[in-house]
Design an enzyme around this catalytic site. Structure first.
Site, PDB file in Angstrom:
ATOM      1  N   ARG A 131       3.999  -3.700   9.111  1.00  0.00           N
ATOM      2  CA  ARG A 131       5.193  -3.501   9.922  1.00  0.00           C
ATOM      3  C   ARG A 131       5.002  -2.502  11.060  1.00  0.00           C
ATOM      4  O   ARG A 131       5.907  -2.283  11.847  1.00  0.00           O
ATOM      5  CB  ARG A 131       6.348  -3.019   9.026  1.00  0.00           C
ATOM      6  CG  ARG A 131       6.923  -4.069   8.112  1.00  0.00           C
ATOM      7  CD  ARG A 131       7.757  -5.085   8.867  1.00  0.00           C
ATOM      8  NE  ARG A 131       8.932  -4.489   9.484  1.00  0.00           N
ATOM      9  CZ  ARG A 131      10.120  -4.398   8.894  1.00  0.00           C
ATOM     10  NH1 ARG A 131      10.286  -4.841   7.663  1.00  0.00           N
ATOM     11  NH2 ARG A 131      11.134  -3.864   9.527  1.00  0.00           N
TER      12      ARG A 131
ATOM     13  N   ARG B 157     -12.675  -0.593   6.891  1.00  0.00           N
ATOM     14  CA  ARG B 157     -13.481  -1.710   7.384  1.00  0.00           C
ATOM     15  C   ARG B 157     -13.456  -1.706   8.911  1.00  0.00           C
ATOM     16  O   ARG B 157     -12.567  -1.107   9.518  1.00  0.00           O
ATOM     17  CB  ARG B 157     -12.957  -3.025   6.818  1.00  0.00           C
ATOM     18  CG  ARG B 157     -13.294  -3.186   5.331  1.00  0.00           C
ATOM     19  CD  ARG B 157     -12.931  -4.568   4.811  1.00  0.00           C
ATOM     20  NE  ARG B 157     -13.567  -4.832   3.538  1.00  0.00           N
ATOM     21  CZ  ARG B 157     -13.079  -4.501   2.340  1.00  0.00           C
ATOM     22  NH1 ARG B 157     -11.930  -3.857   2.277  1.00  0.00           N
ATOM     23  NH2 ARG B 157     -13.712  -4.790   1.240  1.00  0.00           N
TER      24      ARG B 157
ATOM     25  N   HIS C 195      -6.667  -2.224   6.948  1.00  0.00           N
ATOM     26  CA  HIS C 195      -5.876  -1.398   6.026  1.00  0.00           C
ATOM     27  C   HIS C 195      -6.138   0.076   6.354  1.00  0.00           C
ATOM     28  O   HIS C 195      -5.503   0.606   7.255  1.00  0.00           O
ATOM     29  CB  HIS C 195      -6.118  -1.744   4.555  1.00  0.00           C
ATOM     30  CG  HIS C 195      -7.497  -2.219   4.220  1.00  0.00           C
ATOM     31  ND1 HIS C 195      -8.623  -1.439   4.414  1.00  0.00           N
ATOM     32  CD2 HIS C 195      -7.945  -3.387   3.690  1.00  0.00           C
ATOM     33  CE1 HIS C 195      -9.693  -2.103   4.002  1.00  0.00           C
ATOM     34  NE2 HIS C 195      -9.322  -3.287   3.571  1.00  0.00           N
TER      35      HIS C 195
ATOM     36  N   HIS D  35     -13.416  -2.600  -9.430  1.00  0.00           N
ATOM     37  CA  HIS D  35     -13.031  -3.904  -8.904  1.00  0.00           C
ATOM     38  C   HIS D  35     -12.392  -4.748  -9.997  1.00  0.00           C
ATOM     39  O   HIS D  35     -13.037  -5.203 -10.924  1.00  0.00           O
ATOM     40  CB  HIS D  35     -14.195  -4.670  -8.273  1.00  0.00           C
ATOM     41  CG  HIS D  35     -13.714  -5.600  -7.183  1.00  0.00           C
ATOM     42  ND1 HIS D  35     -13.131  -6.818  -7.431  1.00  0.00           N
ATOM     43  CD2 HIS D  35     -13.704  -5.469  -5.838  1.00  0.00           C
ATOM     44  CE1 HIS D  35     -12.806  -7.407  -6.284  1.00  0.00           C
ATOM     45  NE2 HIS D  35     -13.131  -6.598  -5.307  1.00  0.00           N
ATOM     46  N   ASP D  36     -11.087  -4.919  -9.863  1.00  0.00           N
ATOM     47  CA  ASP D  36     -10.264  -5.717 -10.769  1.00  0.00           C
ATOM     48  C   ASP D  36     -10.110  -5.108 -12.167  1.00  0.00           C
ATOM     49  O   ASP D  36      -9.682  -5.802 -13.089  1.00  0.00           O
ATOM     50  CB  ASP D  36     -10.767  -7.155 -10.877  1.00  0.00           C
ATOM     51  CG  ASP D  36     -10.418  -7.976  -9.652  1.00  0.00           C
ATOM     52  OD1 ASP D  36      -9.731  -7.451  -8.764  1.00  0.00           O
ATOM     53  OD2 ASP D  36     -10.854  -9.145  -9.567  1.00  0.00           O
TER      54      ASP D  36
ATOM     55  N   GLY E  71      -7.538   0.262  -7.280  1.00  0.00           N
ATOM     56  CA  GLY E  71      -6.525   0.258  -6.236  1.00  0.00           C
ATOM     57  C   GLY E  71      -5.501  -0.846  -6.391  1.00  0.00           C
ATOM     58  O   GLY E  71      -4.318  -0.587  -6.617  1.00  0.00           O
ATOM     59  N   HIS E  72      -5.941  -2.092  -6.299  1.00  0.00           N
ATOM     60  CA  HIS E  72      -5.018  -3.225  -6.266  1.00  0.00           C
ATOM     61  C   HIS E  72      -4.108  -3.245  -7.493  1.00  0.00           C
ATOM     62  O   HIS E  72      -2.879  -3.365  -7.372  1.00  0.00           O
ATOM     63  CB  HIS E  72      -5.815  -4.529  -6.165  1.00  0.00           C
ATOM     64  CG  HIS E  72      -4.957  -5.743  -6.008  1.00  0.00           C
ATOM     65  ND1 HIS E  72      -4.424  -6.132  -4.792  1.00  0.00           N
ATOM     66  CD2 HIS E  72      -4.523  -6.657  -6.916  1.00  0.00           C
ATOM     67  CE1 HIS E  72      -3.713  -7.227  -4.949  1.00  0.00           C
ATOM     68  NE2 HIS E  72      -3.750  -7.567  -6.232  1.00  0.00           N
TER      69      HIS E  72
ATOM     70  N   THR F 181     -12.528  -9.062   0.471  1.00  0.00           N
ATOM     71  CA  THR F 181     -12.709  -7.954  -0.459  1.00  0.00           C
ATOM     72  C   THR F 181     -14.138  -7.983  -0.951  1.00  0.00           C
ATOM     73  O   THR F 181     -14.849  -8.983  -0.774  1.00  0.00           O
ATOM     74  CB  THR F 181     -11.725  -8.052  -1.644  1.00  0.00           C
ATOM     75  OG1 THR F 181     -11.806  -6.857  -2.434  1.00  0.00           O
ATOM     76  CG2 THR F 181     -12.010  -9.254  -2.519  1.00  0.00           C
TER      77      THR F 181
ATOM     78  N   ASN G 183      -7.666   4.033  -5.298  1.00  0.00           N
ATOM     79  CA  ASN G 183      -7.939   3.441  -3.986  1.00  0.00           C
ATOM     80  C   ASN G 183      -6.594   3.120  -3.320  1.00  0.00           C
ATOM     81  O   ASN G 183      -5.799   2.340  -3.851  1.00  0.00           O
ATOM     82  CB  ASN G 183      -8.768   2.173  -4.160  1.00  0.00           C
ATOM     83  CG  ASN G 183      -9.226   1.587  -2.840  1.00  0.00           C
ATOM     84  OD1 ASN G 183      -8.483   1.551  -1.869  1.00  0.00           O
ATOM     85  ND2 ASN G 183     -10.453   1.097  -2.794  1.00  0.00           N
TER      86      ASN G 183
ATOM     87  N   HIS H 298     -11.517   2.750   1.769  1.00  0.00           N
ATOM     88  CA  HIS H 298     -12.562   1.806   2.168  1.00  0.00           C
ATOM     89  C   HIS H 298     -12.247   1.300   3.578  1.00  0.00           C
ATOM     90  O   HIS H 298     -11.654   0.237   3.752  1.00  0.00           O
ATOM     91  CB  HIS H 298     -12.627   0.644   1.173  1.00  0.00           C
ATOM     92  CG  HIS H 298     -13.791  -0.267   1.366  1.00  0.00           C
ATOM     93  ND1 HIS H 298     -14.410  -0.915   0.310  1.00  0.00           N
ATOM     94  CD2 HIS H 298     -14.463  -0.651   2.478  1.00  0.00           C
ATOM     95  CE1 HIS H 298     -15.401  -1.663   0.779  1.00  0.00           C
ATOM     96  NE2 HIS H 298     -15.439  -1.521   2.090  1.00  0.00           N
TER      97      HIS H 298
ATOM     98  N   GLU I 249     -15.768   4.455   0.590  1.00  0.00           N
ATOM     99  CA  GLU I 249     -16.555   3.246   0.370  1.00  0.00           C
ATOM    100  C   GLU I 249     -16.779   2.519   1.689  1.00  0.00           C
ATOM    101  O   GLU I 249     -15.958   2.635   2.609  1.00  0.00           O
ATOM    102  CB  GLU I 249     -15.828   2.285  -0.573  1.00  0.00           C
ATOM    103  CG  GLU I 249     -15.567   2.805  -1.957  1.00  0.00           C
ATOM    104  CD  GLU I 249     -14.851   1.779  -2.819  1.00  0.00           C
ATOM    105  OE1 GLU I 249     -14.873   1.935  -4.045  1.00  0.00           O
ATOM    106  OE2 GLU I 249     -14.263   0.827  -2.265  1.00  0.00           O
TER     107      GLU I 249
END
Length: 237
Positions: A18, A45, A50, A190-191, A213-214, A100, A7, A43, A70
Site C-alpha cells: 500500500r 533482495r 519486501h 524455511h517452512d 518468518g512466514h 523464495t 524474519n 533478507h 540473509e
C-alpha cells in the site's frame, strides 16, 4: 538454548503493498525483541520487493539481540553487509527473480567463490553461515570454505512431516551430526512452523538458531505477535 530469530520480510511485503509506513517494519522489529525473540532476520533482495536496503540500515541501531542478514552475495549485498556489520550473515543462493529460497549452496562446486566471500565477512568480524541442503558433503564443504555455521534448508522436512516425520527428519539429523563433527554451528529455517518445530528440535536439540518468518506472521494474524512468539519459544524448550 536454541534461539528464535524472527524474519520480518512478510511485514515489509504488507507495508509495500500500500505504500506509506503501515505496518511499521522498524516497530515490528523492536516489538519482536520485546516479546522475547533472540534475533531479527532480514533478507533484502535486489528488487526490494519486501525488505529494502534502507530498512536494514534503519533496523540495525534498534537491534539489542542479534541481526541476521540473509541474501545472495552479489556486490550490492556484500557492500550492505560490510556497511551495517550485523551479528550474522547468511549466504543464500537465490536468483533475482526467485519467489523464495528453494535450495542450498553446492559448497563443493562454489568453493572458490564462497571461500572468498566468507573470508571478507570473517575479516570484518561478522559470523558467517552458509545455507545448505541436508547433505553431509555440503556441510563439510561449508567448513572448508571457512564458514562458522551452516543453515539447513528445512522445506523438504516441512513438506514431508505429515506423511512420515521420522523419514522426513532423517537426512537433517545426518547433516546436523556432520555439522557437529566439523565443529560448525547449526541453524535451520524455511517452512518451520508450530506444527513441525517441536519435533525438529527434539530430534536435533543442539541447533543454535531457527529463523522463521512466514509461519510466524501467518499465526500472528490469529493469535497476535506477542502470543505467537511465546508459543514458538515454547516449542523450542
Amino acid at each position: 538454548m536454541t534461539k528464535l530469530s524472527v524474519n520480518i520480510n512478510k511485514v515489509a511485503t504488507l507495508r509495500n503493498a500500500r505504500g506509506g509506513n503501515n505496518p511499521d517494519v522498524l516497530q515490528v522489529a523492536a516489538d519482536c525483541q520485546g516479546f522475547g525473540a533472540e534475533g531479527i532476520t532480514v533478507h533484502p533482495r535486489p528488487d526490494e520487493r519486501h525488505i529494502r536496503y534502507q530498512d536494514v540500515r534503519d533496523i540495525k541501531p534498534l537491534i539489542t539481540t542479534e541481526l541476521n542478514i540473509e541474501g545472495n552475495p552479489i556486490d550490492r549485498y556484500i557492500g550492505l553487509v560490510l556497511e551495517v556489520r550485523p551479528t550474522q550473515v547468511t549466504l543464500v543462493p537465490d536468483s533475482e527473480a526467485q519467489l523464495t529460497s528453494n535450495h542450498g549452496w553446492d559448497t563443493l562446486a562454489n568453493k572458490t567463490f564462497l571461500t572468498d566471500v566468507v573470508g571478507r565477512f570473517n575479516e570484518a568480524g561478522i559470523r558467517t553461515s552458509i545455507f545448505v541442503d541436508p547433505d553431509p558433503r555440503m556441510v563439510e564443504g561449508a567448513k572448508v570454505c571457512g564458514s562458522h555455521r551452516v543453515e539447513l534448508y528445512t522445506e523438504p522436512y516441512a513438506a514431508n512431516y505429515a506423511a512420515n516425520r521420522e523419514e522426513a527428519i532423517k537426512p537433517f539429523v545426518e547433516a546436523a551430526e556432520e555439522a557437529r563433527r566439523q565443529g560448525l554451528g547449526l541453524n535451520a529455517g524455511h517452512d518451520l512452523s508450530l506444527a513441525n518445530l517441536h519435533y525438529f528440535h527434539r530430534r536435533i536439540p543442539w541447533v543454535d538458531e531457527v529463523s522463521i518468518g512466514h509461519a510466524i506472521i501467518c499465526d500472528a494474524l490469529y493469535m497476535g505477535l506477542h502470543e505467537t512468539i511465546r508459543l514458538y519459544k515454547e516449542a523450542l524448550k
